[in-house]
Design a protein around this motif. Structure first.
Motif, PDB file in Angstrom:
ATOM      1  N   ILE A 159       0.790  -1.496   0.311  1.00  0.00           N
ATOM      2  CA  ILE A 159       0.698   0.133   0.485  1.00  0.00           C
ATOM      3  C   ILE A 159       1.048   1.078  -0.026  1.00  0.00           C
ATOM      4  CG2 ILE A 159      -1.814   1.703   1.531  1.00  0.00           C
ATOM      5  CD1 ILE A 159      -3.023  -1.140   2.100  1.00  0.00           C
ATOM      6  N   ARG A 160       2.002   1.324   0.362  1.00  0.00           N
ATOM      7  CA  ARG A 160       2.380   2.213   0.932  1.00  0.00           C
ATOM      8  C   ARG A 160       3.611   2.183  -0.497  1.00  0.00           C
ATOM      9  NH1 ARG A 160       7.062   4.263   4.590  1.00  0.00           N
ATOM     10  NH2 ARG A 160       8.009   5.626   3.248  1.00  0.00           N
ATOM     11  N   LYS A 161       3.761   1.496  -0.812  1.00  0.00           N
ATOM     12  CA  LYS A 161       4.356   1.716  -2.767  1.00  0.00           C
ATOM     13  C   LYS A 161       3.245   2.038  -3.495  1.00  0.00           C
ATOM     14  CE  LYS A 161       6.310  -0.372  -6.591  1.00  0.00           C
ATOM     15  NZ  LYS A 161       7.094  -2.256  -6.688  1.00  0.00           N
ATOM     16  N   MET A 162       1.872   1.811  -3.432  1.00  0.00           N
ATOM     17  CA  MET A 162       0.559   2.743  -4.225  1.00  0.00           C
ATOM     18  C   MET A 162       0.631   3.934  -4.020  1.00  0.00           C
ATOM     19  SD  MET A 162      -2.375  -0.960  -3.440  1.00  0.00           S
ATOM     20  CE  MET A 162      -3.495   0.000  -4.699  1.00  0.00           C
ATOM     21  N   VAL A 163       0.544   4.364  -3.142  1.00  0.00           N
ATOM     22  CA  VAL A 163       0.789   5.725  -2.293  1.00  0.00           C
ATOM     23  C   VAL A 163       1.823   6.463  -2.912  1.00  0.00           C
ATOM     24  CG1 VAL A 163       0.914   7.365  -0.996  1.00  0.00           C
ATOM     25  CG2 VAL A 163      -0.659   5.136  -0.446  1.00  0.00           C
ATOM     26  N   GLU A 164       3.103   6.367  -3.147  1.00  0.00           N
ATOM     27  CA  GLU A 164       3.902   6.083  -3.696  1.00  0.00           C
ATOM     28  C   GLU A 164       3.774   6.570  -5.122  1.00  0.00           C
ATOM     29  OE1 GLU A 164       7.460   5.396   0.024  1.00  0.00           O
ATOM     30  OE2 GLU A 164       7.451   3.912  -2.173  1.00  0.00           O
ATOM     31  N   GLU A 165       2.823   5.860  -5.544  1.00  0.00           N
ATOM     32  CA  GLU A 165       2.622   5.781  -7.197  1.00  0.00           C
ATOM     33  C   GLU A 165       1.703   6.337  -7.340  1.00  0.00           C
ATOM     34  OE1 GLU A 165       3.021   1.324  -8.451  1.00  0.00           O
ATOM     35  OE2 GLU A 165       5.746   0.733  -7.653  1.00  0.00           O
ATOM     36  N   ASP A 166       0.910   6.873  -6.445  1.00  0.00           N
ATOM     37  CA  ASP A 166      -0.280   7.906  -7.200  1.00  0.00           C
ATOM     38  C   ASP A 166      -1.133   7.044  -7.794  1.00  0.00           C
ATOM     39  OD1 ASP A 166       0.870  10.240  -5.977  1.00  0.00           O
ATOM     40  OD2 ASP A 166       2.252  11.083  -7.521  1.00  0.00           O
ATOM     41  N   ARG A 167      -1.350   5.896  -7.206  1.00  0.00           N
ATOM     42  CA  ARG A 167      -2.477   4.639  -7.526  1.00  0.00           C
ATOM     43  C   ARG A 167      -3.915   5.465  -7.564  1.00  0.00           C
ATOM     44  NH1 ARG A 167      -0.452  -0.385  -8.316  1.00  0.00           N
ATOM     45  NH2 ARG A 167      -2.684  -1.312  -8.519  1.00  0.00           N
ATOM     46  N   TYR A 168      -4.667   4.787  -7.791  1.00  0.00           N
ATOM     47  CA  TYR A 168      -5.850   5.172  -8.149  1.00  0.00           C
ATOM     48  C   TYR A 168      -7.075   4.872  -6.736  1.00  0.00           C
ATOM     49  CZ  TYR A 168     -10.959   5.610  -9.570  1.00  0.00           C
ATOM     50  OH  TYR A 168     -11.938   6.383  -9.362  1.00  0.00           O
ATOM     51  N   CYS A 169      -7.239   6.138  -6.049  1.00  0.00           N
ATOM     52  CA  CYS A 169      -8.032   5.884  -4.334  1.00  0.00           C
ATOM     53  C   CYS A 169      -8.385   4.516  -4.139  1.00  0.00           C
ATOM     54  CB  CYS A 169      -9.449   6.962  -4.575  1.00  0.00           C
ATOM     55  SG  CYS A 169      -8.069   8.212  -4.104  1.00  0.00           S
ATOM     56  N   VAL A 170      -9.734   4.057  -4.964  1.00  0.00           N
ATOM     57  CA  VAL A 170     -10.222   2.748  -4.925  1.00  0.00           C
ATOM     58  C   VAL A 170      -9.333   1.498  -4.824  1.00  0.00           C
ATOM     59  CG1 VAL A 170     -12.042   1.389  -5.600  1.00  0.00           C
ATOM     60  CG2 VAL A 170     -12.459   4.077  -5.614  1.00  0.00           C
ATOM     61  N   ASP A 171      -8.707   1.541  -5.485  1.00  0.00           N
ATOM     62  CA  ASP A 171      -7.397  -0.113  -5.068  1.00  0.00           C
ATOM     63  C   ASP A 171      -6.949   0.273  -3.625  1.00  0.00           C
ATOM     64  OD1 ASP A 171      -8.140  -0.089  -7.980  1.00  0.00           O
ATOM     65  OD2 ASP A 171      -5.918   0.874  -8.959  1.00  0.00           O
ATOM     66  N   ILE A 172      -6.374   1.321  -3.891  1.00  0.00           N
ATOM     67  CA  ILE A 172      -5.992   2.217  -2.072  1.00  0.00           C
ATOM     68  C   ILE A 172      -6.688   1.175  -1.709  1.00  0.00           C
ATOM     69  CG2 ILE A 172      -4.387   2.948  -0.253  1.00  0.00           C
ATOM     70  CD1 ILE A 172      -3.450   4.100  -2.676  1.00  0.00           C
ATOM     71  N   LEU A 173      -7.989   1.931  -1.467  1.00  0.00           N
ATOM     72  CA  LEU A 173      -8.791   0.940  -0.135  1.00  0.00           C
ATOM     73  C   LEU A 173      -9.104   0.066  -0.894  1.00  0.00           C
ATOM     74  CD1 LEU A 173     -10.953   4.499  -0.698  1.00  0.00           C
ATOM     75  CD2 LEU A 173     -10.270   3.989   1.462  1.00  0.00           C
ATOM     76  N   THR A 174      -9.497  -0.794  -1.453  1.00  0.00           N
ATOM     77  CA  THR A 174      -9.391  -2.481  -1.805  1.00  0.00           C
ATOM     78  C   THR A 174      -8.201  -3.098  -0.769  1.00  0.00           C
ATOM     79  OG1 THR A 174     -10.546  -1.866  -3.769  1.00  0.00           O
ATOM     80  CG2 THR A 174      -9.560  -4.248  -3.703  1.00  0.00           C
ATOM     81  N   GLN A 175      -7.140  -2.338  -1.118  1.00  0.00           N
ATOM     82  CA  GLN A 175      -5.672  -3.415  -0.234  1.00  0.00           C
ATOM     83  C   GLN A 175      -6.279  -3.211   1.034  1.00  0.00           C
ATOM     84  OE1 GLN A 175      -3.643  -5.833  -1.849  1.00  0.00           O
ATOM     85  NE2 GLN A 175      -5.310  -5.135  -2.857  1.00  0.00           N
ATOM     86  N   VAL A 176      -6.510  -1.841   1.445  1.00  0.00           N
ATOM     87  CA  VAL A 176      -6.689  -1.722   3.203  1.00  0.00           C
ATOM     88  C   VAL A 176      -8.024  -2.445   3.547  1.00  0.00           C
ATOM     89  CG1 VAL A 176      -7.187   0.080   4.840  1.00  0.00           C
ATOM     90  CG2 VAL A 176      -5.612   0.845   2.997  1.00  0.00           C
ATOM     91  N   MET A 177      -8.985  -3.030   2.701  1.00  0.00           N
ATOM     92  CA  MET A 177      -9.881  -3.627   3.201  1.00  0.00           C
ATOM     93  C   MET A 177      -9.548  -5.262   3.039  1.00  0.00           C
ATOM     94  SD  MET A 177     -13.149  -2.551   1.558  1.00  0.00           S
ATOM     95  CE  MET A 177     -12.965  -2.005  -0.029  1.00  0.00           C
ATOM     96  N   ALA A 178      -8.314  -5.432   2.748  1.00  0.00           N
ATOM     97  CA  ALA A 178      -8.055  -6.810   2.646  1.00  0.00           C
ATOM     98  C   ALA A 178      -6.827  -6.736   3.578  1.00  0.00           C
ATOM     99  CB  ALA A 178      -7.094  -6.900   1.409  1.00  0.00           C
TER     100      ALA A 178
END
Length: 99
Positions: free
Chosen positions: A35-54
Motif C-alpha cells: 500500500i505504501r508503494k501504491m501511495v508513492e506511485e499515486d495509484r487510484y484511491c479505490v485500488d488502495i482502499l481495496t488493499q486496505v480492506m484486505a
C-alpha cells in the motif's frame, strides 16, 4: 528485576502456532508495504482502499485465531487456578476488538 519486567505476562506457544502467527504477520506486513508503494506511485484511491480492506480482513482473521487460542489456553488455565478476573479481562478485550 525492573518494575516493567515483573508485570509483563508471557505465553509460551506451540511451535506450529508461533510459526503460523509469524507467517500471517509477515503477509500483512507485506501488504502494508504494498500500500505504501501504491501511495508513492499515486495509484487510484479505490485500488488502495481495496488493499486496505484486505489488510483489515487479514488482521480480523489474525485476531479471531489469537482470541480462540487465548480462550482455550490462558483463560481456561486462569479459571482452573481460581483467577476469575480472567473473565473480566476477556470481556474487556472483546469489547475493544468490537469497536
Amino acid at each position: 528485576m525492573t518494575e516493567k519486567e515483573c508485570c509483563v505476562r508471557k505465553k509460551v506457544r506451540e511451535q506450529s502456532e508461533h510459526q503460523d502467527m509469524i507467517t500471517r504477520l509477515n503477509r500483512i506486513e507485506g501488504q502494508v508495504r504494498g500500500i505504501r508503494k501504491m501511495v508513492e506511485e499515486d495509484r487510484y484511491c479505490v485500488d488502495i482502499l481495496t488493499q486496505v480492506m484486505a489488510i483489515q480482513a487479514a488482521l480480523n482473521s489474525f485476531n479471531k485465531q489469537l482470541l480462540v487460542s487465548h480462550i482455550h489456553t490462558c483463560v481456561v488455565d486462569d479459571m482452573k487456578a481460581g483467577k476469575e478476573e480472567a473473565v473480566d479481562e476477556l470481556c474487556a478485550t472483546i469489547q475493544k476488538l468490537m469497536k
